[in-house]
Design a protein around this motif. Sequence first.
Motif, PDB file in Angstrom:
ATOM      1  N   VAL A  18       0.861  -1.191   0.000  1.00 24.02           N
ATOM      2  CA  VAL A  18       0.000   0.000   0.000  1.00 24.02           C
ATOM      3  C   VAL A  18       0.894   1.236   0.000  1.00 24.02           C
ATOM      4  O   VAL A  18       1.637   1.461   0.958  1.00 24.02           O
ATOM      5  CB  VAL A  18      -0.928   0.022   1.235  1.00 24.02           C
ATOM      6  N   PHE A  56      -5.747  -8.304   2.246  1.00 21.86           N
ATOM      7  CA  PHE A  56      -5.834  -6.926   2.702  1.00 21.86           C
ATOM      8  C   PHE A  56      -4.944  -6.037   1.834  1.00 21.86           C
ATOM      9  O   PHE A  56      -3.745  -6.314   1.716  1.00 21.86           O
ATOM     10  CB  PHE A  56      -5.353  -6.878   4.162  1.00 21.86           C
ATOM     11  N   PRO A  57      -5.442  -5.044   1.161  1.00 20.15           N
ATOM     12  CA  PRO A  57      -6.819  -4.567   1.157  1.00 20.15           C
ATOM     13  C   PRO A  57      -7.706  -5.214   0.089  1.00 20.15           C
ATOM     14  O   PRO A  57      -8.798  -4.735  -0.167  1.00 20.15           O
ATOM     15  CB  PRO A  57      -6.646  -3.071   0.875  1.00 20.15           C
ATOM     16  N   GLU A  60     -11.451  -5.604   0.446  1.00 19.35           N
ATOM     17  CA  GLU A  60     -12.252  -4.401   0.668  1.00 19.35           C
ATOM     18  C   GLU A  60     -13.391  -4.270  -0.343  1.00 19.35           C
ATOM     19  O   GLU A  60     -14.449  -3.761  -0.023  1.00 19.35           O
ATOM     20  CB  GLU A  60     -11.362  -3.156   0.625  1.00 19.35           C
ATOM     21  N   CYS A  66     -13.383   0.659   2.080  1.00 20.11           N
ATOM     22  CA  CYS A  66     -12.361   0.674   3.135  1.00 20.11           C
ATOM     23  C   CYS A  66     -12.979   0.272   4.487  1.00 20.11           C
ATOM     24  O   CYS A  66     -14.054   0.736   4.844  1.00 20.11           O
ATOM     25  CB  CYS A  66     -11.800   2.099   3.199  1.00 20.11           C
ATOM     26  N   VAL A  67     -12.297  -0.578   5.210  1.00 20.73           N
ATOM     27  CA  VAL A  67     -12.842  -1.083   6.471  1.00 20.73           C
ATOM     28  C   VAL A  67     -12.137  -0.473   7.696  1.00 20.73           C
ATOM     29  O   VAL A  67     -12.215  -0.999   8.799  1.00 20.73           O
ATOM     30  CB  VAL A  67     -12.790  -2.632   6.522  1.00 20.73           C
ATOM     31  N   ALA A  68     -11.453   0.660   7.459  1.00 23.68           N
ATOM     32  CA  ALA A  68     -10.740   1.319   8.551  1.00 23.68           C
ATOM     33  C   ALA A  68     -11.701   2.163   9.401  1.00 23.68           C
ATOM     34  O   ALA A  68     -12.904   2.148   9.188  1.00 23.68           O
ATOM     35  CB  ALA A  68      -9.646   2.210   7.956  1.00 23.68           C
ATOM     36  N   PHE A  73     -12.300  -2.383  11.496  1.00 22.55           N
ATOM     37  CA  PHE A  73     -11.219  -2.419  12.482  1.00 22.55           C
ATOM     38  C   PHE A  73     -10.658  -1.013  12.638  1.00 22.55           C
ATOM     39  O   PHE A  73     -11.029  -0.094  11.891  1.00 22.55           O
ATOM     40  CB  PHE A  73     -10.097  -3.377  12.039  1.00 22.55           C
ATOM     41  N   CYS A  85      -6.181   3.317  10.364  1.00 19.46           N
ATOM     42  CA  CYS A  85      -5.514   2.154   9.767  1.00 19.46           C
ATOM     43  C   CYS A  85      -4.010   2.430   9.850  1.00 19.46           C
ATOM     44  O   CYS A  85      -3.611   3.597   9.886  1.00 19.46           O
ATOM     45  CB  CYS A  85      -5.964   2.069   8.302  1.00 19.46           C
ATOM     46  N   PHE A  87      -2.106   2.495   7.558  1.00 21.46           N
ATOM     47  CA  PHE A  87      -1.777   3.260   6.358  1.00 21.46           C
ATOM     48  C   PHE A  87      -2.395   4.657   6.370  1.00 21.46           C
ATOM     49  O   PHE A  87      -2.249   5.408   5.411  1.00 21.46           O
ATOM     50  CB  PHE A  87      -2.197   2.492   5.099  1.00 21.46           C
ATOM     51  N   HIS A 122     -11.658   2.659  -5.248  1.00 21.29           N
ATOM     52  CA  HIS A 122     -10.378   3.289  -5.546  1.00 21.29           C
ATOM     53  C   HIS A 122      -9.551   2.389  -6.440  1.00 21.29           C
ATOM     54  O   HIS A 122      -9.736   1.182  -6.471  1.00 21.29           O
ATOM     55  CB  HIS A 122      -9.628   3.656  -4.262  1.00 21.29           C
ATOM     56  N   CYS A 126      -4.775   2.770  -1.517  1.00 21.24           N
ATOM     57  CA  CYS A 126      -5.517   3.026  -0.280  1.00 21.24           C
ATOM     58  C   CYS A 126      -6.444   4.237  -0.413  1.00 21.24           C
ATOM     59  O   CYS A 126      -6.023   5.323  -0.791  1.00 21.24           O
ATOM     60  CB  CYS A 126      -4.475   3.264   0.811  1.00 21.24           C
ATOM     61  N   THR A 127      -7.713   4.026  -0.063  1.00 17.64           N
ATOM     62  CA  THR A 127      -8.699   5.111  -0.113  1.00 17.64           C
ATOM     63  C   THR A 127      -8.277   6.299   0.741  1.00 17.64           C
ATOM     64  O   THR A 127      -8.328   7.446   0.302  1.00 17.64           O
ATOM     65  CB  THR A 127     -10.060   4.613   0.421  1.00 17.64           C
ATOM     66  N   LEU A 128      -7.874   6.015   1.976  1.00 16.48           N
ATOM     67  CA  LEU A 128      -7.568   7.129   2.872  1.00 16.48           C
ATOM     68  C   LEU A 128      -6.247   7.803   2.521  1.00 16.48           C
ATOM     69  O   LEU A 128      -6.035   8.962   2.873  1.00 16.48           O
ATOM     70  CB  LEU A 128      -7.581   6.671   4.340  1.00 16.48           C
TER      71      LEU A 128
END
Length: 144
Positions: A18, A56-57, A60, A66-68, A73, A85, A87, A122, A126-128
């Motif tokens: 990531v 992971f990821p 998703e 995104c599961v952050a 989690f 997360c 990341f 995305h 990573c989305t975030l």
Amino acid sequence: MSKLSGLGCKAVIFVEFVPVTDESKDLAPGDKEREYLKGEIERLRKEHPEMVYISFPGDEKSSGGCVAAGRGFFHINSHGGAEPCPFSPYSDINVRDTSLKEAMNSRLFRELRDGGYLLEDHPGGCTLYERRTDVERIMADSNR
Ligand code: SF4
């Protein structure tokens, strides 16, 4: 996998690269690589159903994004800071001062969940990370 299974392994986690810098963005797996990994994991699930496989990821997509940030989690850093997360290393609450439940509902986590930031598709990575300026804006707002 047969060897791992024979040794009593019950879960296997595949973690994709990531990127967290613009320079390393190109190293993230693209659609082709992700499809390949997905196919391999499906094969392993059939051949060795005695083990659980987590991607992971990669998983998703099937989790709707995104599961952050407590959606699935969250991450606690070595100082106790609750981060969306590993990341997305931003924190506005510390689990040394609050319960896990309170940490799950920190302003940052709530804004990310309620603001729809986690549900966007995305292109890999990573989305975030893609939305880091929004995350930084929410952090700046909560420090005012
Ligand atoms: S923050 Fe990035 S790496 Fe972490 S769960 Fe969300 S999309 Fe995946």
